[in-house]
Design a protein around this motif. Structure first.
Motif, PDB file in Angstrom:
ATOM      1  N   VAL A 187       0.854  -1.188   0.000  1.00  0.00           N
ATOM      2  CA  VAL A 187       0.000   0.000   0.000  1.00  0.00           C
ATOM      3  C   VAL A 187       0.885   1.232   0.000  1.00  0.00           C
ATOM      4  O   VAL A 187       1.393   1.655   1.037  1.00  0.00           O
ATOM      5  CB  VAL A 187      -0.928  -0.002   1.225  1.00  0.00           C
ATOM      6  CG1 VAL A 187      -1.849   1.211   1.182  1.00  0.00           C
ATOM      7  CG2 VAL A 187      -1.728  -1.278   1.270  1.00  0.00           C
ATOM      8  N   ILE A 188       1.126   1.788  -1.189  1.00  0.00           N
ATOM      9  CA  ILE A 188       1.978   2.965  -1.337  1.00  0.00           C
ATOM     10  C   ILE A 188       1.181   4.024  -2.090  1.00  0.00           C
ATOM     11  O   ILE A 188       0.615   3.736  -3.148  1.00  0.00           O
ATOM     12  CB  ILE A 188       3.260   2.631  -2.135  1.00  0.00           C
ATOM     13  CG1 ILE A 188       4.037   1.509  -1.422  1.00  0.00           C
ATOM     14  CG2 ILE A 188       4.134   3.857  -2.300  1.00  0.00           C
ATOM     15  CD1 ILE A 188       5.252   1.035  -2.192  1.00  0.00           C
ATOM     16  N   PRO A 189       1.115   5.238  -1.576  1.00  0.00           N
ATOM     17  CA  PRO A 189       0.415   6.305  -2.304  1.00  0.00           C
ATOM     18  C   PRO A 189       1.043   6.508  -3.690  1.00  0.00           C
ATOM     19  O   PRO A 189       2.253   6.312  -3.873  1.00  0.00           O
ATOM     20  CB  PRO A 189       0.620   7.538  -1.420  1.00  0.00           C
ATOM     21  CG  PRO A 189       1.000   7.003  -0.080  1.00  0.00           C
ATOM     22  CD  PRO A 189       1.672   5.701  -0.313  1.00  0.00           C
ATOM     23  N   GLU A 190       0.233   6.904  -4.643  1.00  0.00           N
ATOM     24  CA  GLU A 190       0.689   7.046  -6.030  1.00  0.00           C
ATOM     25  C   GLU A 190       1.853   8.026  -6.147  1.00  0.00           C
ATOM     26  O   GLU A 190       2.833   7.772  -6.848  1.00  0.00           O
ATOM     27  CB  GLU A 190      -0.484   7.510  -6.902  1.00  0.00           C
ATOM     28  CG  GLU A 190      -0.170   7.480  -8.375  1.00  0.00           C
ATOM     29  CD  GLU A 190      -1.370   7.879  -9.219  1.00  0.00           C
ATOM     30  OE1 GLU A 190      -1.158   8.321 -10.373  1.00  0.00           O
ATOM     31  OE2 GLU A 190      -2.504   7.773  -8.725  1.00  0.00           O
ATOM     32  N   TRP A 191       1.767   9.155  -5.417  1.00  0.00           N
ATOM     33  CA  TRP A 191       2.822  10.170  -5.508  1.00  0.00           C
ATOM     34  C   TRP A 191       4.157   9.627  -4.997  1.00  0.00           C
ATOM     35  O   TRP A 191       5.217   9.923  -5.539  1.00  0.00           O
ATOM     36  CB  TRP A 191       2.438  11.431  -4.734  1.00  0.00           C
ATOM     37  CG  TRP A 191       2.277  11.215  -3.248  1.00  0.00           C
ATOM     38  CD1 TRP A 191       1.133  10.902  -2.590  1.00  0.00           C
ATOM     39  CD2 TRP A 191       3.303  11.280  -2.259  1.00  0.00           C
ATOM     40  NE1 TRP A 191       1.375  10.759  -1.241  1.00  0.00           N
ATOM     41  CE2 TRP A 191       2.698  10.994  -1.008  1.00  0.00           C
ATOM     42  CE3 TRP A 191       4.683  11.547  -2.295  1.00  0.00           C
ATOM     43  CZ2 TRP A 191       3.415  10.968   0.181  1.00  0.00           C
ATOM     44  CZ3 TRP A 191       5.393  11.526  -1.103  1.00  0.00           C
ATOM     45  CH2 TRP A 191       4.766  11.240   0.113  1.00  0.00           C
ATOM     46  N   GLU A 193       5.017   6.373  -4.929  1.00  0.00           N
ATOM     47  CA  GLU A 193       5.490   5.347  -5.856  1.00  0.00           C
ATOM     48  C   GLU A 193       6.220   5.985  -7.044  1.00  0.00           C
ATOM     49  O   GLU A 193       7.258   5.495  -7.500  1.00  0.00           O
ATOM     50  CB  GLU A 193       4.309   4.498  -6.342  1.00  0.00           C
ATOM     51  CG  GLU A 193       4.733   3.255  -7.092  1.00  0.00           C
ATOM     52  CD  GLU A 193       3.578   2.319  -7.339  1.00  0.00           C
ATOM     53  OE1 GLU A 193       3.837   1.191  -7.783  1.00  0.00           O
ATOM     54  OE2 GLU A 193       2.411   2.708  -7.105  1.00  0.00           O
TER      55      GLU A 193
END
Length: 206
Positions: A187-191, A193
């Motif tokens: 679970v990594i935020p898009e920004w 990643e």
């Protein structure tokens, strides 16, 4: 009379169309709700089915950090095992009760087992730990030893098994993640990643 005969079939036909339409809507809504609620997953013994209801995530996480994780799933403790019909009847009854409480947002901060659930859990404790419960090693020279093992709830002494001593859904021990702690998904935020990928590519560009 002729006019009346012509009117009656038309009314009867309209009623049938309306009934079929309403039945189709109810079936469609039922199937949609069953899919959204992942009803089929509740037929399994997978503990992750319990966290379809996000309120149960802290309880799931506390079980994940307990010694019982390697030996017992949620169903091993919380549903009867005397026969398969009773197992699924109890799951359905208990599940519908929980679903109605959570849907109405009436869940308490601290959850306690109802009497029927206490009986099931106690039976399952004894089912798995029957040797410890029935041993006679100390009977005869420790007063009430036998009664203490068979007439009290196991969790009166074993208070931290398996969910910890603190049972509040927002204060439970080891509640370190908003999702099951054994999830394989990252679970990594898009920004973040994108930033990680940029940093990985940066040395090659230089």
């Amino acid at each position: 009379m002729e006019k009346l005969k012509n009117i009656l079939p038309q009314k009867n036909s309209n009623w049938r169309v309306t009934a079929v339409f309403l039945i189709a809507i109810m079936i469609g809504l039922g199937l949609f709700m069953a899919k959204e609620a992942e009803v089929v997953s509740y037929m399994s013994d997978d503990p992750k089915a319990c966290v379809n209801c996000h309120v149960m995530t802290p309880v799931y996480n506390s079980w994940m950090h307990s010694s019982h994780r390697e030996w017992a799933s949620c169903n091993d403790c919380h549903v009867p095992h005397n026969n398969i019909a009773n197992k699924y009847y109890f799951k359905a009854k208990d599940g519908l009760f929980h679903a109605s409480v959570f849907t109405l947002r009436a869940e308490p901060e601290v959850m306690f087992m109802r009497e029927a659930s206490q009986e099931v859990v106690q039976d399952n404790c004894i089912r798995c730990h029957v040797q410890q419960v029935t041993q006679t090693k100390y009977d005869g020279w420790i007063d009430t030893h036998s009664a203490n093992r068979t007439e009290r709830h196991c969790w009166e002494c074993h208070r931290e098994v398996p969910h910890g001593r603190i049972h509040g859904i927002s204060t439970i021990k080891n509640n370190i993640a908003p999702i099951p702690t054994d999830s394989e998904e990252t679970v990594i935020p898009e920004w973040l990643e994108q930033k990680i990928n940029q940093d990985k590519q940066a040395p090659h560009e230089k």
